[in-house]
Design an enzyme around this catalytic site. Structure first.
Site, PDB file in Angstrom:
ATOM      1  N   ARG A  29       0.804  -1.223   0.000  1.00 26.16           N
ATOM      2  CA  ARG A  29       0.000   0.000   0.000  1.00 26.16           C
ATOM      3  C   ARG A  29       0.840   1.278   0.000  1.00 26.16           C
ATOM      4  O   ARG A  29       0.467   2.264  -0.611  1.00 26.16           O
ATOM      5  CB  ARG A  29      -0.949  -0.001   1.187  1.00 26.16           C
ATOM      6  CG  ARG A  29      -2.306  -0.531   0.774  1.00 26.16           C
ATOM      7  CD  ARG A  29      -3.283  -0.420   1.889  1.00 26.16           C
ATOM      8  NE  ARG A  29      -2.903  -1.348   2.942  1.00 26.16           N
ATOM      9  CZ  ARG A  29      -3.747  -1.903   3.789  1.00 26.16           C
ATOM     10  NH1 ARG A  29      -5.020  -1.615   3.710  1.00 26.16           N
ATOM     11  NH2 ARG A  29      -3.345  -2.720   4.704  1.00 26.16           N
TER      12      ARG A  29
ATOM     13  N   HIS B 291       4.553 -27.081  10.577  1.00 29.68           N
ATOM     14  CA  HIS B 291       5.927 -27.584  10.588  1.00 29.68           C
ATOM     15  C   HIS B 291       6.071 -28.932  11.309  1.00 29.68           C
ATOM     16  O   HIS B 291       6.651 -29.869  10.780  1.00 29.68           O
ATOM     17  CB  HIS B 291       6.864 -26.585  11.258  1.00 29.68           C
ATOM     18  CG  HIS B 291       6.837 -25.210  10.661  1.00 29.68           C
ATOM     19  ND1 HIS B 291       6.684 -24.992   9.316  1.00 29.68           N
ATOM     20  CD2 HIS B 291       6.949 -23.982  11.214  1.00 29.68           C
ATOM     21  CE1 HIS B 291       6.709 -23.680   9.083  1.00 29.68           C
ATOM     22  NE2 HIS B 291       6.865 -23.050  10.218  1.00 29.68           N
TER      23      HIS B 291
ATOM     24  N   HIS C 203       7.928 -23.694   5.096  1.00 27.17           N
ATOM     25  CA  HIS C 203       9.348 -23.553   4.751  1.00 27.17           C
ATOM     26  C   HIS C 203      10.217 -24.638   5.384  1.00 27.17           C
ATOM     27  O   HIS C 203      11.322 -24.884   4.921  1.00 27.17           O
ATOM     28  CB  HIS C 203       9.866 -22.146   5.071  1.00 27.17           C
ATOM     29  CG  HIS C 203      10.148 -21.914   6.521  1.00 27.17           C
ATOM     30  ND1 HIS C 203       9.184 -21.595   7.422  1.00 27.17           N
ATOM     31  CD2 HIS C 203      11.308 -21.961   7.228  1.00 27.17           C
ATOM     32  CE1 HIS C 203       9.722 -21.446   8.620  1.00 27.17           C
ATOM     33  NE2 HIS C 203      11.017 -21.661   8.538  1.00 27.17           N
TER      34      HIS C 203
HETATM   35  C1  BG6 Z   1       7.589 -19.615  11.219  1.00 31.57           C
HETATM   36  C2  BG6 Z   1       6.826 -19.214  12.441  1.00 31.57           C
HETATM   37  O1  BG6 Z   1       6.773 -20.359  10.361  1.00 31.57           O
HETATM   38  O2  BG6 Z   1       8.715 -20.400  11.601  1.00 31.57           O
HETATM   39  C3  BG6 Z   1       7.715 -18.449  13.421  1.00 31.57           C
HETATM   40  O3  BG6 Z   1       5.726 -18.391  12.059  1.00 31.57           O
HETATM   41  C4  BG6 Z   1       8.968 -19.242  13.711  1.00 31.57           C
HETATM   42  O4  BG6 Z   1       7.018 -18.147  14.622  1.00 31.57           O
HETATM   43  C5  BG6 Z   1       9.638 -19.709  12.425  1.00 31.57           C
HETATM   44  O5  BG6 Z   1       9.847 -18.393  14.444  1.00 31.57           O
HETATM   45  C6  BG6 Z   1      10.799 -20.647  12.707  1.00 31.57           C
HETATM   46  O6  BG6 Z   1      11.467 -20.917  11.492  1.00 31.57           O
HETATM   47  P1  BG6 Z   1      13.023 -21.218  11.450  1.00 31.57           P
HETATM   48  O7  BG6 Z   1      13.320 -21.488  10.014  1.00 31.57           O
HETATM   49  O8  BG6 Z   1      13.711 -20.007  11.999  1.00 31.57           O
HETATM   50  O9  BG6 Z   1      13.226 -22.414  12.341  1.00 31.57           O
END
Ligand code: BG6
Length: 491
Positions: free
Chosen positions: A50, A240, A178
């Protein structure tokens, strides 16, 4: 080192271009892919948000983000300059009826792969996708990338999936978790299906239990607005941790084809024993951190981090015991725990094998520890297999546990790309293997939702735990009352 093959020339529109995820993760990831020659120099990244910014303003912000999030040794000024030249910015309120989508006309090319990346709140996924569809922005070569969480419960997830599905087909939809892009997580597939020694042992006959720990030292980090509505179960477990559980528990897929892998993961999610309301009290523990210390430095509690005077019932810690009801896993508990403000940032999976049924060694000669396979996702990615061995030297037969270690960094000695680098390139290549299919997302919500409901119905608050501890003592009791203990070598 394998040769890096450039992906097709692409345009990537990032909604939420000024947000934390874009600046902290996406731009650095794209920079590395550009630096390593995988992102073709004709490609463009178009930030959309935005705020009224010019291309130059946005490039200046991106430059700052790279300074902060890319190691100095990796930031050659000329490469950074060329990368920044590929960034553009379009100021748009994508949810407004009168949003002027023609602003993209000058920066998008119909002949290229087009990635729409939603680094925004999930409430916007449906409306913005519909707007993209209505404004003729979606070409055959388009894909959409959705960050987790997809919704905040089963119903909202379903609504988003339906909404997005009216504009993008399943094969054009990339739902990011991820963790699936992390090097060691991918290595789980290699460990299990490229080696013969484990697969035959991967059953309830031989495995006593599995532990999955994802601990973080950080607190809310300015994300309180999102996190307090979410909590650890939605933020970490629903996606995750359950994905890790799937990769450990799934049967061998018949091929590496994305859908064949996802079929097997889905079966695991569907085999998770549903939690009844009365189970939730003894199979789950939720906690919220209070003030304490991390690395010897005092840190405030959750409510102070949140900046709220009112008590919040959001959990920053979860431990739970799950069960996968299949022939392979019946009777093997899966203990999961995750939390913020714990003593170390560690993600690891511990497979503990059963004790030998009978020992020929007198008890005083051995410090018995069952064989344990520890798969370390971060930091220091690697694996360790703990075995009983004879202590060297004369003086009688004495046994103690010894570890067979594989440190990926020592073995392969190079920087591991961040998960986002791989995942972004996979979206351009159109490879959905490391992304969640809609039915996986829905099955994961279906399992998690009764826990959320049971917690909401209870009058009590999450159990307090001091920052810098391993969570509430009830989390220790959760596993110890089964005669087991959390793996301790974490710190
Ligand atoms: C994210 C969460 O998906 O993963 C966060 O929303 C978390 O809260 C993060 O800190 C952890 O990812 P990584 O790759 O740092 O272990």
């Amino acid at each position: 080192m394998p040769k890096i093959i450039p992906v097709d020339i692409f345009d990537c529109v990032v909604f939420g271009a000024t947000g934390d995820l874009t600046l902290r993760k996406l731009l650095p990831a794209l920079y590395y892919r550009f630096r390593d020659g995988q992102m073709p120099p004709e490609s463009r990244v178009i930030g959309a948000a935005r705020s009224a910014l010019s291309d130059e303003d946005y490039r200046a912000r991106a430059a700052k983000a790279l300074e902060k999030h890319v190691a100095q040794a990796d930031r050659d000024p000329e490469t950074v300059r060329r990368f920044l030249g590929q960034l553009h910015y379009v100021s748009i309120d994508a949810t407004a009826h009168d949003a002027d989508w023609s602003r993209f006309d000058t920066v998008l090319d119909d002949q290229r792969v087009r990635v729409f990346y939603f680094a925004t709140s999930p409430d916007l996924y449906g409306p913005v996708c519909r707007a993209l569809g209505a404004n003729g922005m979606v070409t055959e070569l388009s894909r959409v990338v959705l960050e987790k969480p997809i919704g905040h419960d089963a119903e909202s997830a379903h609504a988003i999936i339906e909404d997005v599905g009216t504009v993008f087909s399943e094969s054009q939809t990339f739902r990011i978790d991820h963790f699936l892009g992390k090097e060691t997580v991918q290595n789980l597939m290699a460990l299990r299906f490229a080696n013969t020694i484990f697969e035959r042992l991967w059953t309830a006959d031989v495995i006593d239990h599995v532990q999955i720990t994802v601990s973080e030292t950080v607190g809310l980090e300015g994300r309180g607005g999102y996190y307090d509505k979410s909590g650890a179960l939605r933020d970490m477990v629903q996606n995750h941790l359950l994905q890790l559980l799937c990769l450990i528990a799934m049967d061998p897929p018949i091929s590496l084809d994305a859908d064949r892998v996802r079929d097997e993961k889905l079966k695991v999610l569907r085999a998770l024993k549903p939690m009844e309301a009365h189970d939730v009290a003894h199979l789950t523990v939720r906690g919220q951190y209070t003030q304490g210390a991390i690395d010897g430095k005092p840190v405030p509690g959750y409510l102070t981090d949140l900046g709220s005077d009112e008590a919040s019932r959001t959990e920053s810690f979860v431990a739970l015991k799950a069960e996968v009801r299949t022939w392979r896993w019946s009777g093997v508990p899966f203990y999961l725990r995750t939390g913020k403000r714990l003593p170390a940032k560690v993600s690891e999976i511990v497979i503990q094998f059963r004790k030998p049924p009978f020992s020929i060694f007198p008890p005083e000669t051995a410090e018995w520890r069952p064989n344990t396979l520890i798969i370390r996702l971060q930091p220091e990615e690697g694996m360790r297999l703990e075995m009983m061995t004879k202590d060297p030297g004369p003086g009688g037969l004495r046994l103690s546990p010894t570890g067979l270690d594989i440190s990926f960094e020592k073995t392969f000695g190079k920087r591991f790309p961040d998960a986002y680098e791989r995942l972004l390139m996979d979206t351009v290549r159109g490879n959905p293997t490391l992304f969640m299919r809609h039915d996986e997302v829905e099955a994961a919500w279906a399992w998690v939702e009764p826990i959320l409901e049971a917690w909401a119905a209870r009058p009590d608050h999450p159990r307090p735990y001091p920052a810098g501890s391993w969570g509430p003592t009830a989390a220790i009791a959760l596993i110890e009352r089964d005669g087991r203990t959390w793996h301790e070598e974490i710190v």
